[in-house]
Design a protein around this motif. Structure first.
Motif, PDB file in Angstrom:
ATOM      1  N   ALA A 158       1.010  -0.032  11.966  1.00 11.98           N
ATOM      2  CA  ALA A 158       2.122   0.902  12.191  1.00 11.98           C
ATOM      3  C   ALA A 158       1.707   2.012  13.208  1.00 11.98           C
ATOM      4  O   ALA A 158       2.669   2.439  13.807  1.00 11.98           O
ATOM      5  CB  ALA A 158       1.698   1.597  10.411  1.00 11.98           C
ATOM      6  N   VAL A 159       0.650   2.325  13.316  1.00 13.42           N
ATOM      7  CA  VAL A 159       0.248   3.052  14.663  1.00 13.42           C
ATOM      8  C   VAL A 159       0.693   2.374  15.959  1.00 13.42           C
ATOM      9  O   VAL A 159       1.088   3.326  16.826  1.00 13.42           O
ATOM     10  CB  VAL A 159      -1.305   3.293  14.510  1.00 13.42           C
ATOM     11  N   ALA A 160       0.599   1.204  15.995  1.00 15.53           N
ATOM     12  CA  ALA A 160       1.005   0.565  17.259  1.00 15.53           C
ATOM     13  C   ALA A 160       2.457   0.557  17.317  1.00 15.53           C
ATOM     14  O   ALA A 160       3.006   0.694  18.417  1.00 15.53           O
ATOM     15  CB  ALA A 160       0.466  -0.866  17.305  1.00 15.53           C
ATOM     16  N   PHE A 211       0.913  -1.209   0.100  1.00 16.25           N
ATOM     17  CA  PHE A 211      -0.123  -0.111  -0.050  1.00 16.25           C
ATOM     18  C   PHE A 211       0.841   1.209  -0.086  1.00 16.25           C
ATOM     19  O   PHE A 211       1.833   1.175   0.543  1.00 16.25           O
ATOM     20  CB  PHE A 211      -0.826   0.095   1.239  1.00 16.25           C
ATOM     21  N   LYS A 212       0.570   2.114  -0.864  1.00 16.58           N
ATOM     22  CA  LYS A 212       1.015   3.519  -0.805  1.00 16.58           C
ATOM     23  C   LYS A 212       1.114   4.229   0.752  1.00 16.58           C
ATOM     24  O   LYS A 212       2.192   4.736   1.114  1.00 16.58           O
ATOM     25  CB  LYS A 212       0.363   4.563  -1.587  1.00 16.58           C
ATOM     26  N   ALA A 213      -0.170   3.879   1.326  1.00 19.07           N
ATOM     27  CA  ALA A 213      -0.034   4.599   2.738  1.00 19.07           C
ATOM     28  C   ALA A 213       1.328   3.845   3.633  1.00 19.07           C
ATOM     29  O   ALA A 213       1.590   4.528   4.784  1.00 19.07           O
ATOM     30  CB  ALA A 213      -1.176   4.462   3.255  1.00 19.07           C
ATOM     31  N   PHE A 271     -11.243  14.237  11.310  1.00 19.60           N
ATOM     32  CA  PHE A 271     -11.224  12.758  11.369  1.00 19.60           C
ATOM     33  C   PHE A 271     -10.696  12.474   9.969  1.00 19.60           C
ATOM     34  O   PHE A 271     -10.097  11.367   9.892  1.00 19.60           O
ATOM     35  CB  PHE A 271     -12.844  12.125  11.329  1.00 19.60           C
ATOM     36  N   GLU A 272     -10.661  13.381   8.986  1.00 21.01           N
ATOM     37  CA  GLU A 272     -10.160  13.195   7.713  1.00 21.01           C
ATOM     38  C   GLU A 272      -8.731  13.471   7.579  1.00 21.01           C
ATOM     39  O   GLU A 272      -7.873  13.452   6.884  1.00 21.01           O
ATOM     40  CB  GLU A 272     -10.858  13.778   6.721  1.00 21.01           C
ATOM     41  N   TRP A 273      -8.256  14.281   8.881  1.00 14.98           N
ATOM     42  CA  TRP A 273      -6.685  14.690   8.915  1.00 14.98           C
ATOM     43  C   TRP A 273      -5.652  13.510   8.680  1.00 14.98           C
ATOM     44  O   TRP A 273      -4.675  13.628   8.113  1.00 14.98           O
ATOM     45  CB  TRP A 273      -6.343  15.214  10.101  1.00 14.98           C
ATOM     46  N   GLY A 274      -5.828  12.339   9.451  1.00 17.27           N
ATOM     47  CA  GLY A 274      -4.976  11.149   9.226  1.00 17.27           C
ATOM     48  C   GLY A 274      -5.228  10.381   8.154  1.00 17.27           C
ATOM     49  O   GLY A 274      -5.237  10.633   6.799  1.00 17.27           O
ATOM     50  N   LEU A 275      -5.313   9.060   8.639  1.00 18.82           N
ATOM     51  CA  LEU A 275      -5.470   8.075   7.711  1.00 18.82           C
ATOM     52  C   LEU A 275      -6.806   7.164   7.918  1.00 18.82           C
ATOM     53  O   LEU A 275      -7.430   7.072   8.989  1.00 18.82           O
ATOM     54  CB  LEU A 275      -4.563   6.797   7.691  1.00 18.82           C
ATOM     55  N   PHE A 311      -5.712  -3.723   4.704  1.00 16.85           N
ATOM     56  CA  PHE A 311      -5.102  -2.343   4.802  1.00 16.85           C
ATOM     57  C   PHE A 311      -5.446  -1.620   6.034  1.00 16.85           C
ATOM     58  O   PHE A 311      -4.603  -1.245   6.773  1.00 16.85           O
ATOM     59  CB  PHE A 311      -5.897  -1.498   3.575  1.00 16.85           C
ATOM     60  N   ALA A 312      -6.437  -2.109   6.810  1.00 15.23           N
ATOM     61  CA  ALA A 312      -6.827  -1.611   8.343  1.00 15.23           C
ATOM     62  C   ALA A 312      -5.809  -2.120   9.068  1.00 15.23           C
ATOM     63  O   ALA A 312      -5.347  -1.541   9.886  1.00 15.23           O
ATOM     64  CB  ALA A 312      -8.192  -1.897   8.708  1.00 15.23           C
ATOM     65  N   HIS A 313      -5.506  -3.252   8.759  1.00 17.19           N
ATOM     66  CA  HIS A 313      -4.562  -4.249   9.757  1.00 17.19           C
ATOM     67  C   HIS A 313      -3.245  -3.543   9.707  1.00 17.19           C
ATOM     68  O   HIS A 313      -2.502  -3.282  10.618  1.00 17.19           O
ATOM     69  CB  HIS A 313      -4.523  -5.633   9.439  1.00 17.19           C
ATOM     70  N   ALA A 314      -2.579  -3.293   8.526  1.00 16.06           N
ATOM     71  CA  ALA A 314      -1.229  -2.597   8.287  1.00 16.06           C
ATOM     72  C   ALA A 314      -1.228  -1.240   8.808  1.00 16.06           C
ATOM     73  O   ALA A 314      -0.507  -0.900   9.520  1.00 16.06           O
ATOM     74  CB  ALA A 314      -1.124  -2.341   6.724  1.00 16.06           C
ATOM     75  N   ALA A 315      -2.320  -0.454   8.604  1.00 18.02           N
ATOM     76  CA  ALA A 315      -2.355   0.840   9.352  1.00 18.02           C
ATOM     77  C   ALA A 315      -2.406   0.826  11.044  1.00 18.02           C
ATOM     78  O   ALA A 315      -1.945   1.513  11.571  1.00 18.02           O
ATOM     79  CB  ALA A 315      -3.727   1.664   8.903  1.00 18.02           C
TER      80      ALA A 315
END
Ligand code: ADP
Ligand code: MG
Length: 460
Positions: free
Chosen positions: A137-139, A43-45, A273-277, A130-134
């Motif tokens: 990353a946050v964790a 993912f790009k993100a 809420f749209e500022w991050g990912l 995608f949600a898992h990777a994000a």
């Protein structure tokens, strides 16, 4: 050589299995051009996180194995070919990693976290990778990558599981971090209580509230959709959000829909809420549903039942839109097997287990059974406890809420509600309904809770 490089990376930099499988394993060598090694990522993100966290280790391991120092560039696979090609030319900027001063904070409150909801028990599939990777990353780098992280998806698809996973992961590595997980219901009810106590002259109440929510490294707010329409909650949440965000603290939010669809939410919150990912979790495909069932069999040590594959397949084929129901049908199957004294599992037993589960989705009619299920889920009190005779405050309260909501939302008679609740008589039900009706008048937190349960039963 690539395999050798990544194994070296894993060992020498002490990568956990999850980190390795999520970030490093999916990397593939795209091409080598001069001194530059191009790697593809899912993912790009994820690129930003991989660069911050793994770029240097990668370079070192590559240099040690190949004897050459390469520049590394990443190409996302989730972009169309044309755009991918542009990555070949462009150099992605490498962010300077700032070293923050580390504060010493009090021992973390591990409360509110379900020990079963961790990354280890979470099955990754196409619907949630995608949600898992994000989330991972946050964790791994709270406050440094995606802030806020906004997870959304339908009921029973794993939002709460991921949020708890993030909190566990952070606390396991740094127990001194202040991590707070709450539902938006708790946030609202705490605020109501603080305001009420404030009115009686207790100025400390509001301070205590703000301290609880602002003095955190990581704040996770589950099911934020329930603050819609509550002005003072939105106002306070806005300030909490700003306070944490300005201080570089991590915020994780979940909702049943993306910010842009939360049309009646205050605009200033929606934009924040749209500022991050924003990451969605969708309905799992057949293979993922099978994988989830096998994972559950492993975790709950159900292998000894030797459930045949065809029975598992039958469940995975028929329960499609809610992972909680998927797990529920497996439990039901085993319960039927045990009480029925059956010799083995077959598809007919599975069909019986699924009997009640397949219908509710289609008909939008609110039934007393649905009320019972949702209340049980909300308070984490089992249906059999609600039907049984336990009288502790939590169970008895939940039971009366079932009675009240059945009266409010269905046309069930007092007697039939009593029957549903394990054979209570109609005057008991009547008493319960009256009790809640009276309490709701004077207790605003109860009113909020009931309102949320009603929305869970009937989202429209
Ligand atoms: P939501 O908060 O989105 O309504 P939950 O996180 O409560 O959903 O998930 C419902 C149930 O399904 C939980 O028991 C959870 O552990 C399980 N579950 C959801 N997604 C997964 C997954 N990918 N792997 C394993 N279990 C999952
Ligand atoms: Mg949830």
């Amino acid at each position: 050589k690539w395999e050798e490089i990544i194994q070296k990376l894993k060992v020498e930099y002490f990568l956990s299995n999850i980190s390795f499988e999520t970030w490093i394993r999916p990397l593939e060598v795209y091409e080598i051009r001069g001194n530059t090694l191009y790697l593809t990522v899912n993912f790009k993100a994820s690129i930003e996180h991989i660069q911050n966290k793994y770029l240097l280790p990668l370079k070192v391991c590559i240099a040690e194995v190949t004897g050459t120092e390469y520049q590394i560039k990443f190409i996302p696979r989730d972009l169309p070919r044309e755009q991918q090609r542009r990555y070949l030319e462009k150099t992605a900027p490498v962010k300077e990693k700032t070293h923050k001063h580390k504060e010493v904070s009090p021992i973390a409150e591990k409360a509110n976290l379900n020990p079963k909801y961790t990354f280890d028990t979470f099955v990754v599939g196409g619907n949630n990778n995608f949600a898992h990777a994000a989330s991972l990353a946050v964790a791994e780098s709270p406050g440094e990558v995606y802030n806020p992280l906004f997870l959304y998806g339908g009921v029973g698809l794993g939002k709460t599981h991921l949020m708890h996973s993030i909190a566990h992961y952070i606390l396991d590595r740094e127990p001194s971090k202040k991590v707070l997980y709450v539902t938006s219901e708790t946030f609202t009810n705490d605020l109501i209580t603080a305001i009420r106590n404030g009115k009686t002259g207790n100025d400390l109440a509001m301070n205590a509230f703000r301290d609880k929510y602002r003095n955190n490294d990581v704040l996770l707010i589950d099911d934020v959709q329930f603050i819609i329409g509550k002005e003072s909650t939105q106002e306070e949440f806005f300030h909490t959000f700003n306070h944490l965000h300005n201080a570089g603290k991590q915020i994780v939010i979940s909702s049943d829909k993306p910010p842009k669809d939360m049309t009646t939410l205050e605009a200033r919150l929606r934009t924040r809420f749209e500022w991050g990912l924003i990451a969605d979790i969708s309905v799992p495909d057949y293979e993922t549903r099978m994988a989830i069932l096998y994972k559950k069999i492993e975790l709950d040590q159900l292998e000894r039942y030797q459930i045949p594959d065809e029975v598992i397949q039958y469940i995975a084929m028929n329960i499609k839109t809610n992972i909680r129901e998927l797990e529920g049908s497996l439990n039901k199957l085993i319960a039927l097997y045990r009480i029925g004294g059956r010799k083995n599992f077959d598809v007919s037993l599975a069909a019986e287990a699924l009997k009640d589960m397949i219908a509710p989705d289609e008909s939008h009619k609110v039934t007393p059974e649905l009320v019972l299920d949702v209340v049980s889920d909300h308070f984490n009190v089992s249906v059999s406890e609600l039907k049984g005779s336990r009288r502790n405050a939590r169970t008895a309260g939940a039971r009366q809420i079932v009675m009240y909501l059945c009266r409010q939302m269905t046309d069930a008679s007092l007697q039939s509600i009593g029957d549903l609740l394990g054979g209570r008589d109609h005057s008991t039900v009547n008493h319960g309904v009256d009790k809640i009706a009276r309490d709701v008048e004077k207790d605003e937190t109860l009113r909020n809770t009931i309102e949320i349960i009603q929305k869970k039963i009937s989202p429209l």
